[in-house]
Each structure stands twice: as structure tokens, then as C-alpha cells.
Design an enzyme around this catalytic site. Sequence first.
Site, PDB file in Angstrom:
ATOM      1  N   ASN A 480       0.402  -1.108   0.123  1.00  0.00           N
ATOM      2  CA  ASN A 480      -0.316  -0.010  -0.112  1.00  0.00           C
ATOM      3  C   ASN A 480       0.119   1.139  -0.004  1.00  0.00           C
ATOM      4  O   ASN A 480       0.439   2.274   0.408  1.00  0.00           O
ATOM      5  CB  ASN A 480      -0.995  -0.097   1.142  1.00  0.00           C
ATOM      6  CG  ASN A 480      -2.406  -1.405   0.699  1.00  0.00           C
ATOM      7  OD1 ASN A 480      -2.677  -1.136  -0.257  1.00  0.00           O
ATOM      8  ND2 ASN A 480      -3.015  -1.538   2.034  1.00  0.00           N
ATOM      9  N   ASP A 532       0.007  -6.290 -13.252  1.00  0.00           N
ATOM     10  CA  ASP A 532       1.157  -6.494 -14.549  1.00  0.00           C
ATOM     11  C   ASP A 532       0.946  -7.948 -14.626  1.00  0.00           C
ATOM     12  O   ASP A 532       0.857  -9.014 -13.310  1.00  0.00           O
ATOM     13  CB  ASP A 532       2.327  -6.070 -13.797  1.00  0.00           C
ATOM     14  CG  ASP A 532       3.213  -5.781 -12.856  1.00  0.00           C
ATOM     15  OD1 ASP A 532       3.050  -7.304 -12.357  1.00  0.00           O
ATOM     16  OD2 ASP A 532       2.702  -5.246 -11.518  1.00  0.00           O
ATOM     17  N   GLU A 612     -32.994  -7.545  -0.938  1.00  0.00           N
ATOM     18  CA  GLU A 612     -31.582  -7.494  -1.198  1.00  0.00           C
ATOM     19  C   GLU A 612     -31.381  -9.030  -1.176  1.00  0.00           C
ATOM     20  O   GLU A 612     -29.903  -9.531  -1.671  1.00  0.00           O
ATOM     21  CB  GLU A 612     -30.747  -6.438  -0.644  1.00  0.00           C
ATOM     22  CG  GLU A 612     -31.771  -5.308  -1.114  1.00  0.00           C
ATOM     23  CD  GLU A 612     -31.537  -4.080  -0.202  1.00  0.00           C
ATOM     24  OE1 GLU A 612     -30.030  -3.078  -0.570  1.00  0.00           O
ATOM     25  OE2 GLU A 612     -31.037  -4.497   0.714  1.00  0.00           O
TER      26      GLU A 612
HETATM   27  C1  GLA Z   1      -5.726  -1.361   0.694  1.00  0.00           C
HETATM   28  C2  GLA Z   1      -7.107  -2.405  -0.206  1.00  0.00           C
HETATM   29  C3  GLA Z   1      -7.442  -2.327   0.186  1.00  0.00           C
HETATM   30  C4  GLA Z   1      -7.772  -2.964   1.887  1.00  0.00           C
HETATM   31  C5  GLA Z   1      -7.616  -2.141   2.456  1.00  0.00           C
HETATM   32  C6  GLA Z   1      -6.537  -3.048   4.009  1.00  0.00           C
HETATM   33  O1  GLA Z   1      -6.375  -0.302   0.203  1.00  0.00           O
HETATM   34  O2  GLA Z   1      -6.821  -2.154  -2.004  1.00  0.00           O
HETATM   35  O3  GLA Z   1      -9.100  -3.524  -0.863  1.00  0.00           O
HETATM   36  O4  GLA Z   1      -6.992  -4.271   2.053  1.00  0.00           O
HETATM   37  O5  GLA Z   1      -5.695  -2.516   1.544  1.00  0.00           O
HETATM   38  O6  GLA Z   1      -6.283  -1.645   4.630  1.00  0.00           O
END
Ligand code: GLA
Length: 727
Positions: A480, A532, A612
Site C-alpha cells: 500500500n 501487471d 436484497e
Molecule cells: C488496501 C486494499 C484494500 C484493503 C486495505 C486494507 O487499500 O486495496 O482493499 O485491503 O488496503 O488496509
Amino acid sequence: MGILYDEKQKTITLHTKNTTYQMQIDRYNFLLHLYYGKRAEGCMDYLLTFYDRGFSGNPYDAGSDKTYSMDSLPQEFPSLGTGDYRTPACIIKNTDRTYSSDFRYVRHSIRDGKYSLKGLPAVYADAAEAQTLEVVLEDRVSKVRAVLLYGVLPEYDVITRSVRIVNAGEGHVSVKKLAPACLDMMGGDYDFITFYGRHAMERNFQRLPIGHGVSKIGSLRGTSSHQYNPAVIVAEHDTTEESGSCYAMSFVYSGGFQSEAGRDQYYQTRVLMGFSEEQFAYPLEAGEEFQSPEVILSYSSEGLSKLSQNLHRCIRTHLCRGKYKEAVRPILLNSWEASYFDFTGDTLLKLAEQAAELGIEMFVMDDGWFGKRDSELRGLGDWKVNEEKLGCTLGELITRINGMGLKFGIWIEPEMVNEDSDLYREHPDWAFVIPGRRPNRSRHQLVLDFSRKEIVDHIYEQICSVLDQGNVEYIKWDMNRSLADIYSATADSQGRVLHDYVLGLYDFLERIVNRYPDILIEGCSGGGGRFDAGMLYYTPQIWCSDNTDAVDRLEIQYGTSFIYPVSSVGSHVSASPNHQTGRLTSLRTRGVVASAGTFGYELDLNQLSEEEKDEIRCQITYYKRYAALIQKGLYYRLTNPQTADAGAWEFVSEDGKEALVMAVGTRQHANMTVDYIKVRGLEENKMYREEGSGRLYNSTALMEAGFPMPVELGEYRAYQWYFVRED
Ligand code: GLA
């Protein structure tokens, strides 16, 4: 046979079913590129032209011949220093501190089977499916060799390219620039199609004419990135989805990259794909070699749909691996948008119970289950189950979830560390930080130096000890942030660190894949920041975007579809209003858009009405019925959702017997005009029955005139039509 050598003409020709690629060893042993296009026989060296051009110098070997210049000749592997002033595929800093390389042909060999690349992802194929060409080039002064590798997969209309730089000289050299794939095109007017974006809005389609000067896209982020995808298409100006010439280059690599396209002074086009130049300087001592990742090339004379289908088939069947590569993937529920960090074992079980009741097949526990991880601020690096939060061991939680008839999956982010973690307190020097500088933070986290094996080993052990606690059947492998502050305490040269980081990542993934062959891994990097071909070798599916908004997803999935197969596109139904955009869409629309990928849900099921829930049950039944067609069918883009009033796409079985068309309205006006959807890929002049209405259609009329999209009130209405041939 895919590869032919003509001794008289000194041509090497690579044939696939519908394409031909030809090169020639010329009179001075330069390796020239002659042709890449529709399948053709014979020698294409008549395409080369020789004129006396001012300021385009001549190699010494040419003597007084002023018409021979590397500045205008098309080449397989252009380097700096031969008199070619265009952007080179390779720059090497020699022992004598000069930057010239003059690569000439030495020998070549042809063998059955596709080469593999140690420590790197690569297309694989056996001796019956592929051949390999290896061409050795050498600079006679520095003794540096460039070994060009070509893999030819005739049935797939795919050629792969990679290069190995060998320092057979005596001193130290450094590889400063390296692009394993170069396409020199002598004539023609081309567009450069690239896929730009940002976090939560990845892979937007852009098509611009290739003009004079070099257009460059790439990533300096240490990952392939949300901002530009490491895949490009070069298409003639008039190429459409259905007709015309186009070429694709997809880099099988997950680190920084660059792709350049430009027209030279003689209106010739050069396109390159390779490492990002700014952050790369790979040292080679005498006797050492450097193996580049490969680039997948494909050509279509029948437009962009065919080009994408070539890539989809090759990536799905000859790059993705493991038991899931061809299998319909389990329908999952992911806990992230249901509860973010705010959960306990009990709330997870409640969610899982609902999931099981609706027919969902797998429960994925996302971020927040380890260390002191209750927010983004802390915990990364401490891969110990937070049993207090779960109220039980991981093994117990999995057993209970399995007991509901659900598979269990777990989220990890192994490459990262928070400063507030035991790991960082113990090993502050394991994160990328430049001595004397304060590091860039992103999402409150730093990146672990995966170029160091001891760090990879340590995290690997921790992750395995988690995975060994129960029946884990899926991993979401996240990442991230972008890399920064590149400095590795143990590296002999900082110019190699970013690439070694990627090798460390691949080594980790390879070990996981081997140790847990039955686990399905979904790649992720804030959604599609590392979407990728390199990652797809380890993770047959990738979370396409953190943006789960069905309308934005139309564009994101549209861009993604040019290169990557539907089987690789992670796509979920989430809540409305959507958490990223606040947009309201119907459950039906969300279901239709998510079903153009590996289908799943990511919302709090306990908040749903009974109505739903019933709709979700129907969606699941519908998806499962068509899942094989969706994952393996030929994919056609029927509209461009960036500009059309509707996003529409289609899956057709390879035998043309069945087709599933989906569409979502994107613009709504009063007194709407009618859009006609032209179906594609059906067998001509046959009758097809549309399942919903029971109506019979002639296939040629369906493809030529289309059928009218309904005009109804309401925004973002979604439709699906299933056509089956009447035999
Ligand atoms: C990233 C991922 C999300 C989630 C968060 C968790 O942003 O893309 O889908 O898993 O991290 O922190």
C-alpha cells in the site's frame, strides 16, 4: 516450425499462426529488424532504404559509403554509440567510463520449448507449443555481450523478448538503460495507446498520435503503479476494435518501468519497453551477467479486440499458474468495506453466517487481524494473530467458518512496516531509509528492504507460521505505498536495489506458491497499483481497484481489458451509496459490473433487506451459470464507456455457440435517443435465441445492425442478454 533461419539471406523469421517477425544479420553483422505484421513469407529486406543523409553518420566498416547509417536503419537492439541518435534500448557504462556499445551478431541458436528466466516470472510453454531463439551480440572492444531471447508461441500469436547482458570483459561495467523489447517501424502512422490513472481510478484508456519527439510513460515508484500501466499498444491511426493493425507490449515485471514511443527525422517509429532509466544502474563485475524480465509482444491485423484476446489467452493459460488458473474462482465476501478495522471474531462470524446463507463460497478476513493493528497507524510487520480481538485462535476461527461451508481467506501486506511496530523497534534499519535523511511516509508506513534476503526470510517465516495455523485457502497480498528513500545497507551499488527488491518479492511469492500450491493468491496494491503481467505469474487474480463504484468501474475495467484477462480482474459488489464516490446505483447494476471479473461481495450483509438478499442469491446463481463463459470466453468491448451513453461488453464462447452481452447506461436524458448494441463474434447467418425474451435473432443482423438498448427511466440501468445458437 515457428523459427526459420535462411542462410543465404541471413534472415531469421519468427512465424506464429497469423503473424511474422523478421530480422536480418546484415553485411556488417548488425542485427536489423525487417518486419513485424501479418503472416508473410519470403525475405523482407527490400524494405530497407539507403540514402546519403546529412548528419546521419556511418559506421567505419561502411568505408566511403555515406548511405549506410544506423541513424536510419531499423534495429533489434539499438545501443548508444553506433551513430544511431534515437532513443536506445541499451546504455552501458564501460570499464573505460565511456557509454558506447557496438553490438554485432556473433551466433544464434534455435531450440524447442520456451526459455524460462531464473527468479523472474515468464510465459511458459512446452516443446510442442513454443520455440526459443537466442541471438548472441557482442561489442568487440568491451567484450560485453547482449544475448537476445525470443520465445515464439505460434498458436497464441505471441512472441516474447528478453535480454541477458554478459560482462565477458575484464573490468567493471554498469548497465544504465535496458529495454528488452524494441520495435522499429519503417513506415506508417501510429497511435500510442497507454493506460494512465491514479489510486482508485486506474488504467484509463488514452490514445494519442505518435509524433516527433519521444512520448514516455513509466513509473519511478518501485512498483508498476496506478499512474501508468506497464503495457502499451501501438495502433495505426485507423485501427478500430474490429479492424486494422496493432501491436501490444506487456512487460512481465512489477517494478519501475518505462515505455517510449517516438517518430524520428525520417518519420520512422521506435517503441521501447523496459526498466525505468532514472533509478537503474546495474553493476556487473567481470564474468557477471544480468537477465532482464521479458516483454510479451502480440500483433493483430484484425483490430484491438483480437489483440486483447491474444493477450488474454496467453496470460491466462501460459503465464498464470496453479490449480485456479483455469478454474472458476470461488465467490468471496471480503470484510474490508463491511467493517474496515472495526471487527471482532464474533462480528466476522456473523458476517460469514450471512455470506454462507446467501450462497457465497469464501470468507476473506481483510486488514486488522494482527499485532496492534486497529488503524493504519500501527502493526504492519507484526504478523502475529491478535487473538484478543478475534476472541479465539486463528485456527478456531477458520474451523468455524469452514463449518459453515465457507472457505477461508486472509489479508497480508508482507513488504511493509509501521514505525509503531515491534518489528521496526527491533530492526529500524530494515526499512528503506537513507542515512542522514528523514524518510517519506505514506499511509503511515515504510517499506521493508526486500533486496536483503535475511529480511525476506524473516517475514516469510512469520507469514508461514500464520498460514500454518489453519485451512487457509486464499491470500490477499497487498502493498500500500510507493517506494522511496532507496538505500540498502548491504548493497554494493544502490543502482541495483530497486530491481533486487522486485527479485526479493518474486522469491517470496515463489516460495509461498510452492509451499502452498492450493492457496489462491489475489494480488493487490491499493487496488490496482501493481496490476501487471509479472504479478499474474504468482497471483492469477488482482484486486482491480480500491474503487468499487460500479460506474467508475466501467471505465477502469474497460482500460484493464485491453491487456489483462477477465479471470484476473478482482471485482466486487459493494454498498450503495458507494464508499469512494457516494454514488447510488442499484444492486443489479453493481452485480452486472462485478460479474465482469472474479466475482465477490464487499459490504455489510447484515444491513441488507430480505429483498436484497434474495437478489444476491439470484446474482450468485446467474454468475455461477455463466462463470466459465465469462472467465474463458472471448472478450469483446462493444462500446467505449468514456464516451458512449452506455458501457457494453460481451463474452463469446470460442466455438461461437453462446454469447453473454452486458450493458450499463452511463448517461441519461429526457426523450432519450436509442443506442444499438452490435453483437460480435457470432457465427454468420445462424439463428440465436436470446434467453430472457425467448426471441430468435439472425446473427448477421445482430452483428451488422445490432439490437436496440431499451429506453427506460432511471440512471445506470444494467442489462444482460444471453444468446445461444440454435443448432
Ligand atoms: C488496501 C486494499 C484494500 C484493503 C486495505 C486494507 O487499500 O486495496 O482493499 O485491503 O488496503 O488496509
